[in-house]
Design a protein around this motif. Structure first.
Motif, PDB file in Angstrom:
ATOM      1  N   HIS A 129       0.840  -1.200   0.000  1.00  0.00           N
ATOM      2  CA  HIS A 129       0.000   0.000   0.000  1.00  0.00           C
ATOM      3  C   HIS A 129       0.874   1.248   0.000  1.00  0.00           C
ATOM      4  O   HIS A 129       0.570   2.232  -0.690  1.00  0.00           O
ATOM      5  CB  HIS A 129      -0.915   0.000   1.220  1.00  0.00           C
ATOM      6  N   GLY A 130       1.972   1.207   0.745  1.00  0.00           N
ATOM      7  CA  GLY A 130       2.897   2.340   0.754  1.00  0.00           C
ATOM      8  C   GLY A 130       3.519   2.563  -0.616  1.00  0.00           C
ATOM      9  O   GLY A 130       3.661   3.718  -1.067  1.00  0.00           O
ATOM     10  N   PHE A 131       3.888   1.499  -1.294  1.00  0.00           N
ATOM     11  CA  PHE A 131       4.418   1.602  -2.655  1.00  0.00           C
ATOM     12  C   PHE A 131       3.387   2.263  -3.566  1.00  0.00           C
ATOM     13  O   PHE A 131       3.724   3.113  -4.395  1.00  0.00           O
ATOM     14  CB  PHE A 131       4.767   0.215  -3.202  1.00  0.00           C
ATOM     15  N   GLN A 132       2.140   1.849  -3.424  1.00  0.00           N
ATOM     16  CA  GLN A 132       1.086   2.385  -4.281  1.00  0.00           C
ATOM     17  C   GLN A 132       0.842   3.864  -4.020  1.00  0.00           C
ATOM     18  O   GLN A 132       0.597   4.637  -4.959  1.00  0.00           O
ATOM     19  CB  GLN A 132      -0.198   1.573  -4.077  1.00  0.00           C
ATOM     20  N   MET A 133       0.928   4.276  -2.773  1.00  0.00           N
ATOM     21  CA  MET A 133       0.777   5.693  -2.456  1.00  0.00           C
ATOM     22  C   MET A 133       1.900   6.509  -3.093  1.00  0.00           C
ATOM     23  O   MET A 133       1.666   7.595  -3.637  1.00  0.00           O
ATOM     24  CB  MET A 133       0.745   5.900  -0.946  1.00  0.00           C
ATOM     25  N   ASN A 134       3.109   5.986  -3.029  1.00  0.00           N
ATOM     26  CA  ASN A 134       4.227   6.676  -3.659  1.00  0.00           C
ATOM     27  C   ASN A 134       4.045   6.751  -5.169  1.00  0.00           C
ATOM     28  O   ASN A 134       4.400   7.744  -5.804  1.00  0.00           O
ATOM     29  CB  ASN A 134       5.543   5.956  -3.334  1.00  0.00           C
ATOM     30  N   SER A 135       3.492   5.682  -5.745  1.00  0.00           N
ATOM     31  CA  SER A 135       3.224   5.674  -7.178  1.00  0.00           C
ATOM     32  C   SER A 135       2.168   6.714  -7.542  1.00  0.00           C
ATOM     33  O   SER A 135       2.263   7.363  -8.594  1.00  0.00           O
ATOM     34  CB  SER A 135       2.758   4.282  -7.627  1.00  0.00           C
ATOM     35  N   GLU A 136       1.165   6.878  -6.690  1.00  0.00           N
ATOM     36  CA  GLU A 136       0.137   7.899  -6.921  1.00  0.00           C
ATOM     37  C   GLU A 136       0.746   9.287  -6.951  1.00  0.00           C
ATOM     38  O   GLU A 136       0.435  10.103  -7.836  1.00  0.00           O
ATOM     39  CB  GLU A 136      -0.919   7.835  -5.817  1.00  0.00           C
ATOM     40  N   VAL A 137       1.609   9.554  -5.990  1.00  0.00           N
ATOM     41  CA  VAL A 137       2.244  10.880  -5.906  1.00  0.00           C
ATOM     42  C   VAL A 137       3.082  11.141  -7.156  1.00  0.00           C
ATOM     43  O   VAL A 137       3.027  12.229  -7.748  1.00  0.00           O
ATOM     44  CB  VAL A 137       3.115  10.976  -4.633  1.00  0.00           C
ATOM     45  N   ALA A 138       3.867  10.136  -7.562  1.00  0.00           N
ATOM     46  CA  ALA A 138       4.722  10.302  -8.746  1.00  0.00           C
ATOM     47  C   ALA A 138       3.891  10.489 -10.000  1.00  0.00           C
ATOM     48  O   ALA A 138       4.206  11.333 -10.854  1.00  0.00           O
ATOM     49  CB  ALA A 138       5.633   9.082  -8.892  1.00  0.00           C
ATOM     50  N   LEU A 139       2.820   9.731 -10.136  1.00  0.00           N
ATOM     51  CA  LEU A 139       1.963   9.838 -11.317  1.00  0.00           C
ATOM     52  C   LEU A 139       1.252  11.177 -11.356  1.00  0.00           C
ATOM     53  O   LEU A 139       1.154  11.806 -12.421  1.00  0.00           O
ATOM     54  CB  LEU A 139       0.948   8.694 -11.325  1.00  0.00           C
ATOM     55  N   ALA A 140       0.759  11.634 -10.214  1.00  0.00           N
ATOM     56  CA  ALA A 140       0.084  12.933 -10.163  1.00  0.00           C
ATOM     57  C   ALA A 140       1.016  14.052 -10.600  1.00  0.00           C
ATOM     58  O   ALA A 140       0.614  14.979 -11.320  1.00  0.00           O
ATOM     59  CB  ALA A 140      -0.435  13.195  -8.748  1.00  0.00           C
ATOM     60  N   LYS A 141       2.258  13.972 -10.190  1.00  0.00           N
ATOM     61  CA  LYS A 141       3.236  14.995 -10.551  1.00  0.00           C
ATOM     62  C   LYS A 141       3.439  15.034 -12.069  1.00  0.00           C
ATOM     63  O   LYS A 141       3.552  16.101 -12.665  1.00  0.00           O
ATOM     64  CB  LYS A 141       4.558  14.718  -9.845  1.00  0.00           C
ATOM     65  N   VAL A 142       3.481  13.850 -12.682  1.00  0.00           N
ATOM     66  CA  VAL A 142       3.688  13.780 -14.127  1.00  0.00           C
ATOM     67  C   VAL A 142       2.435  14.217 -14.889  1.00  0.00           C
ATOM     68  O   VAL A 142       2.526  14.869 -15.932  1.00  0.00           O
ATOM     69  CB  VAL A 142       4.088  12.337 -14.535  1.00  0.00           C
ATOM     70  N   LEU A 143       1.259  13.874 -14.361  1.00  0.00           N
ATOM     71  CA  LEU A 143       0.024  14.275 -15.031  1.00  0.00           C
ATOM     72  C   LEU A 143      -0.108  15.793 -15.082  1.00  0.00           C
ATOM     73  O   LEU A 143      -0.565  16.360 -16.076  1.00  0.00           O
ATOM     74  CB  LEU A 143      -1.187  13.671 -14.307  1.00  0.00           C
ATOM     75  N   GLY A 144       0.295  16.461 -14.019  1.00  0.00           N
ATOM     76  CA  GLY A 144       0.291  17.915 -13.994  1.00  0.00           C
ATOM     77  C   GLY A 144      -1.102  18.506 -13.864  1.00  0.00           C
ATOM     78  O   GLY A 144      -2.088  17.810 -13.639  1.00  0.00           O
TER      79      GLY A 144
END
Length: 217
Positions: free
Chosen positions: A144-159
């Motif tokens: 779940h922690g990995f997935q949260m980090n993935s969400e943050v990284a993806l959101a940053k790229v989506l802009g």
């Protein structure tokens, strides 16, 4: 995570160029292999860090230098996938591919090659690894922690608007997780892999259709 990631003795091909770093990576992989073999045999909670260190013939301090927490010995094989969705979106933009299209194509390619991260892999060692992972609350919490980090990284790229991007990233990561979880559950129940593969492709198509209808990316 590829099929080979759960085979004993697997060594990742993407090594740093220095000899010292290559040795460190081989040691890290050997420690993870030894730990996972013990966890599969006795259960995650039934094996101590001291037992892992003894099986790998290293001291506990050495083990902790490579893996700060017991859970890391297992989740090491997921580390390369953290932030993968963000990388896929970035790579797609080079070719003018919209984010959702890039992610859908990446998922379909993963299903086609039976990538374990999609949950669609019936190799015995992979199934055993998934049983360990999904049957251990402490490991699921780390996932779940990995997935949260993935969400943050993806959101940053989506802009765009930070909240809108985070909401979109959360939906995308959740869809990928649920699709993989369903594949794992069906294979664990004994469903034929070809049948699961057919349904997984249809489910992925429907899931991304829904995402496209609700998201602007």
């Amino acid at each position: 995570m590829s099929r080979d990631d759960v085979e004993p003795g697997y060594v990742k091909p993407e090594y740093p160029t220095g000899l010292r770093e290559r040795k460190k990576e081989r040691t890290r992989q050997a420690l993870s292999d030894a730990a996972i073999a013990l966890f599969m045999a006795k259960g995650f909670d039934g094996v101590s860090v001291a037992e892992v260190a003894a099986a790998a013939e290293v001291s506990k301090p050495t083990l902790f230098r490579y893996f700060p927490a017991k859970e890391d010995l297992v989740l090491h094989r997921f580390a390369d996938h953290e932030g993968e969705s963000a990388r896929v979106v970035e790579a797609g933009r080079v070719y003018g591919t919209p984010p959702l299209d890039a992610l859908y194509e990446h998922l379909m390619e993963g299903l086609e090659r039976r990538d374990p991260v999609t949950g669609l892999c019936d190799v015995p060692a992979v199934l055993a690894y998934h049983r360990l992972l999904y049957g251990t609350p402490a490991l699921l919490a780390r996932v779940h922690g990995f997935q949260m980090n993935s969400e943050v990284a993806l959101a940053k790229v989506l802009g765009g608007d930070p909240l809108v991007a985070r909401l979109a990233a959360g939906q995308i990561v959740a869809v990928l997780r649920i699709l993989a979880d369903d594949n794992v559950a069906r294979l664990a129940a004994g469903d034929p892999v070809e049948e699961v593969a057919r349904d997984a492709a249809a489910a992925a198509e429907e899931a991304f259709r829904s995402l496209r209808q609700g998201l602007t990316y």
